[in-house]
Design a protein around this motif. Structure first.
Motif, PDB file in Angstrom:
ATOM      1  N   PRO A  95      -6.418   4.001  -4.215  1.00 31.53           N
ATOM      2  CA  PRO A  95      -6.218   2.638  -3.573  1.00 31.53           C
ATOM      3  C   PRO A  95      -7.653   2.211  -3.085  1.00 31.53           C
ATOM      4  O   PRO A  95      -8.235   2.954  -2.580  1.00 31.53           O
ATOM      5  CB  PRO A  95      -5.092   2.849  -2.598  1.00 31.53           C
ATOM      6  CG  PRO A  95      -4.223   3.927  -3.118  1.00 31.53           C
ATOM      7  CD  PRO A  95      -5.315   4.926  -3.780  1.00 31.53           C
ATOM      8  N   GLU A  98      -6.908  -3.311  -1.663  1.00 30.31           N
ATOM      9  CA  GLU A  98      -5.369  -3.177  -1.977  1.00 30.31           C
ATOM     10  C   GLU A  98      -4.560  -2.521  -0.704  1.00 30.31           C
ATOM     11  O   GLU A  98      -3.627  -2.904  -0.351  1.00 30.31           O
ATOM     12  CB  GLU A  98      -5.274  -1.833  -3.176  1.00 30.31           C
ATOM     13  CG  GLU A  98      -5.667  -2.677  -4.494  1.00 30.31           C
ATOM     14  CD  GLU A  98      -5.943  -1.506  -5.453  1.00 30.31           C
ATOM     15  OE1 GLU A  98      -5.995  -1.973  -6.879  1.00 30.31           O
ATOM     16  OE2 GLU A  98      -5.877  -0.029  -4.996  1.00 30.31           O
ATOM     17  N   THR A  99      -5.236  -1.617  -0.039  1.00 32.89           N
ATOM     18  CA  THR A  99      -4.824  -1.021   1.221  1.00 32.89           C
ATOM     19  C   THR A  99      -4.548  -2.186   2.290  1.00 32.89           C
ATOM     20  O   THR A  99      -3.473  -2.322   2.836  1.00 32.89           O
ATOM     21  CB  THR A  99      -5.620   0.086   1.755  1.00 32.89           C
ATOM     22  OG1 THR A  99      -5.811   1.158   0.761  1.00 32.89           O
ATOM     23  CG2 THR A  99      -5.167   0.777   3.283  1.00 32.89           C
ATOM     24  N   LYS A 155      -3.660  -5.009   2.089  1.00 34.82           N
ATOM     25  CA  LYS A 155      -2.689  -5.873   1.644  1.00 34.82           C
ATOM     26  C   LYS A 155      -1.222  -5.479   1.825  1.00 34.82           C
ATOM     27  O   LYS A 155      -0.345  -5.943   1.999  1.00 34.82           O
ATOM     28  CB  LYS A 155      -2.612  -6.266   0.020  1.00 34.82           C
ATOM     29  CG  LYS A 155      -3.966  -7.151  -0.309  1.00 34.82           C
ATOM     30  CD  LYS A 155      -3.997  -7.545  -1.847  1.00 34.82           C
ATOM     31  CE  LYS A 155      -5.108  -8.485  -2.181  1.00 34.82           C
ATOM     32  NZ  LYS A 155      -5.169  -8.622  -3.524  1.00 34.82           N
ATOM     33  N   ARG A 156      -1.324  -3.668   1.876  1.00 32.49           N
ATOM     34  CA  ARG A 156      -0.195  -3.066   2.086  1.00 32.49           C
ATOM     35  C   ARG A 156       0.086  -2.783   3.796  1.00 32.49           C
ATOM     36  O   ARG A 156       1.204  -2.297   3.962  1.00 32.49           O
ATOM     37  CB  ARG A 156      -0.182  -1.994   1.247  1.00 32.49           C
ATOM     38  CG  ARG A 156      -0.056  -1.937  -0.151  1.00 32.49           C
ATOM     39  CD  ARG A 156      -0.047  -0.632  -0.862  1.00 32.49           C
ATOM     40  NE  ARG A 156      -0.176  -0.765  -2.506  1.00 32.49           N
ATOM     41  CZ  ARG A 156      -1.162  -0.312  -3.111  1.00 32.49           C
ATOM     42  NH1 ARG A 156      -2.256   0.290  -2.635  1.00 32.49           N
ATOM     43  NH2 ARG A 156      -1.183  -0.345  -4.425  1.00 32.49           N
TER      44      ARG A 156
END
Length: 518
Positions: free
Chosen positions: A396, A400-401, A403-404
């Motif tokens: 990741p 991307e991280t 966003k999570r």
């Protein structure tokens, strides 16, 4: 940065205490008995699949069993324990090529009607079986009567070409790196530390770095089985050891004898999925802990999360002169959640932290991080990282991280941020590519494999047992559930679990799928 290890609760208990201060042929059956019946296991059919075509220099080697030496801070085991070195290929695609040595430990069966060898992996990845086996043997006295108890340091671990990626001073300095970065500067330091760690591992491990995967170790296990003289594999895998057991069953389904997988890793979860599973599992355990103290779990969680925010802004002083950072505080909270018997110590540590004394939480974190009073650190997390980053293909990105992160924090305000960032940092800029998104564990034709899940397990949430059973295949995976607390089930206080597992391993009695021990 510190991913939460998937270890047996007995290992966690040992860490908590540290924070305070050539065999005969196999006689095993195929494990196809049913509840109420018996398989005496006095003769073994040969594997239906032909043995892997390996050079005789590997399959015919005779192990030189001798008295074990002390390792690190662990004294030499006494009594009947003997150690040996097994030669295995560095690269399994070139079995005639270079070899490495694996450190084994064994105690022979104490009674009559011997079944064979019972191999143990205690989890991690990165845990030393050579050090843990004598300690754990007190948990399995009935099994020792009929099995030779065998464990080993997997490749890249401990005495088996163990990898050390940085020195003690570098490890201590890295503890000041914020594992939940809030600013661009902290984020830069977080990812730079990951890059530096990977470079250190590459320098230390060399060619070995590309050959320490779970698949490599599963193949090592089958050679171990042959050299020990066992026609079938009898195996007790705990925590990460359940993933290893599933991979073994997939590669060698016809050689499966009696396999116990306790504290089962979810084989369907990718890197992010594992992190989400652990976030839920540790929050679930924290909720149970808070209820045990008479607190409302939601309110108690908010109180701990607020404490962590204060520590992040201003680390707490400790009696040692070191500071308790937010990362160390989270690590200190994690360790006692592995075992219900350690919950009172968590209460005392949290109370002290609320009073601005970080010493008890730091002691817990030091136990988890294998730091002794002289400032020396163990290397379990180094081995864990080189193994898991070779296994895990998913990488990741920071974007991307981010966003999570909100989703992770919704799951747990205490653990979510830490485990969310870990998905990006753990294998960031790693020198070798990962091998798979999720492990392949389907094992059509294998004998029944018993999976034990604990509803209160923080590190390997109990849902993983059902998913492993489904992936192994119909008639292979058999699930046993314990409604308990802590990481792992066998030997943790349930007579129902212990007797069911013993009946399976000693008599081949397979319980009904879905059996529940309350």
């Amino acid at each position: 940065m510190r991913r939460f290890l998937r270890w047996t609760a007995a290992v966690a208990a040992a860490l908590l205490m540290a924070g305070c201060g050539g065999g005969s042929s196999d006689g095993g059956g195929n494990g196809k008995g049913h509840e109420g019946g018996e398989d005496k296991g006095t003769s073994a059919a040969p594997p239906s699949a032909p043995a892997t075509d390996l050079p005789a220099s590997l399959t015919s080697q005779r192990l030189d069993w001798h008295g074990c030496k002390a390792t690190g801070d662990s004294p030499a085991p006494s009594g009947d324990w003997r150690c040996a070195t097994l030669k295995v290929p560095l690269d399994w695609s070139e079995p005639d090529g270079a070899t490495i040595g694996l450190a084994l430990i064994r105690a022979r069966a104490t009674g009559g009607n011997r079944i064979g060898s019972l191999l143990f992996n205690f989890g991690g990845p990165g845990g030393s079986g050579r050090e843990m086996m004598p300690y754990y043997a007190a948990t399995v006295p009935k099994l020792r009567e009929r099995y030779d108890l065998v464990s080993w340091d997997p490749r890249g671990v401990g005495a088996s070409e163990g990898v050390r990626c940085r020195g003690d001073r570098q490890i201590e300095a890295a503890e000041d790196v914020d594992a939940t970065p809030d600013t661009p500067q902290e984020e830069k330091a977080f990812f730079q530390d990951a890059t530096d760690f990977g470079k250190g591992c590459q320098k230390a491990a060399g060619k070995l770095l590309a050959h320490v995967s779970t698949t490599d170790t599963a193949r090592d296990m089958d050679l171990m089985r042959q050299v020990l003289g066992d026609a079938r594999m009898h195996y007790f895998g705990i925590s990460y050891g359940t993933e290893l057991g599933g991979v073994y069953a997939h590669l060698f389904p016809k050689r499966v004898g009696r396999l116990i997988l306790d504290a089962v890793v979810d084989p369907t979860a990718d890197t992010v999925g594992h992190a989400e599973n652990q976030t839920r599992g540790f929050q679930r355990a924290l909720d149970d802990y808070l209820r045990s103290t008479g607190q409302n779990p939601e309110q108690g969680t908010r109180k701990i999360a607020a404490l962590l925010r204060r520590i992040d802004a201003r680390p707490l002083p400790t009696s040692s002169g070191r500071k308790l950072t937010e990362t160390l505080a989270v690590t200190g909270i994690v360790l006692p959640l592995y075992s219900e018997s350690s919950w009172p110590r968590l209460t005392a540590a949290l109370d002290s932290a609320q009073k601005a004394d970080g010493s008890p939480l730091l002691a817990l974190a030091d136990g988890y991080n294998e730091r002794d009073s002289s400032g020396r650190y163990g290397t379990t997390s180094h081995s864990q990282r080189v193994i898991s980053c070779l296994d895990e293909k998913e990488r990741p990105t920071p974007a991307e991280t981010k966003k999570r992160l909100a989703q992770f924090e919704r799951i747990s305000p205490v653990f979510g941020d830490f485990l969310g960032w870990d998905t990006a940092g753990w294998c960031h800029d790693w020198p070798v590519p990962g091998q798979y998104t999720t492990p392949e564990v389907s094992a059509p034709g294998a004998a029944p494999i018993l999976l034990v899940g604990n509803t209160g397990d923080p590190a390997t949430p109990y849902e993983g047992a059902r998913r492993m059973a489904d992936e192994l295949g119909k008639g292979v995976g058999v699930e046993l559930t314990w409604r308990g607390e802590g990481h792992g089930s066998y030997g943790n206080g349930s007579d129902c679990v212990d007797s069911t597992v013993n009946a399976y391993l000693l008599n081949g009695t397979v319980p009904k799928d879905g059996k529940v021990c309350s």
